[in-house]
Design a protein around this motif. Sequence first.
Motif, short mmCIF file in Angstrom:
data_model
loop_
_atom_site.label_atom_id
_atom_site.label_comp_id
_atom_site.label_asym_id
_atom_site.label_seq_id
_atom_site.Cartn_x
_atom_site.Cartn_y
_atom_site.Cartn_z
N GLN A 15 1.79 1.73 -3.57
CA GLN A 15 0.66 2.29 -4.32
C GLN A 15 0.51 3.78 -4.06
O GLN A 15 0.31 4.57 -4.99
N HIS A 66 0.83 -1.20 0.00
CA HIS A 66 0.00 0.00 0.00
C HIS A 66 0.86 1.26 0.00
O HIS A 66 0.49 2.27 -0.62
N ILE A 114 -6.76 0.46 -7.74
CA ILE A 114 -6.20 -0.18 -6.55
C ILE A 114 -6.91 -1.51 -6.36
O ILE A 114 -8.13 -1.55 -6.08
#
Length: 260
Positions: free
Chosen positions: A43, A40, A200
Amino acid sequence: MRFFFALFVLIAPAAYADGGDLPSADVLFLGEQHDNPAHHARQAAIVADVRPAALVFEMLTPDQAGRVTSGLLADQQALETTLGWRDSGWPDFAMYYPIFTAAPGARIYGAAVPRERARAVMSDGILAVFGDDADAYGLSDPLPADQQATREALQLEAHCDAMPEEMLPMMVDIQRLRDARLAQEALRALQDTGGPVAVITGNGHARLDWGAPAALSRVAPGVSLFALGQGEEARAPDGSFDRVETTAGVDRGDPCAAFR
């Protein structure tokens, strides 16, 4: 069976501070292992660098995405509460929150298939549940036998070999439904905003060979795509990607203990 794209990149976690090393594309599928914080963080770094016009979340329904406002983005707890995240079954919102705030001007889209709609695949079939354009996204086409078998085997493994075999074809159909919905929402976001769009999602949906990118390419072959898969400790995720990056793993204990 495992598939790998020719470009395989191993990047140490320290390199994740910069998201600026990816090629440009209309839609970027940013894969993850859902409970890995490093994935994450990566990302979020990519989103901060790309500054997409839209963010599409596998984790949000369109209704949830519609609740997100600029004011809520400034308050992690309020956003989590508004989204009903704690009841969603997804990992800790603290891992996802930096992605929301990495591109403050991005429009938020949700591509999640609500649980009741996913369950309806059993009674109504995938075509009826998806609705219009199911044919365009390939949902009316049976999978090649080898792909069907591979996908059923992956579903069985994901459910700790505890899933009744007769349920496996339906589980594959649900994954196909989710792939198509991600592709559909990504295309809508691109058409609405002009892009770029960052999606995502889990690695399984980000794979080029049969995931959401394949569904999107089917309906909009002129859209440029990039797919990132994120693995752990030198084990790449299943599937083909434009790039695979690897981080340290996380301690999950025994995820199959509940099935014994």
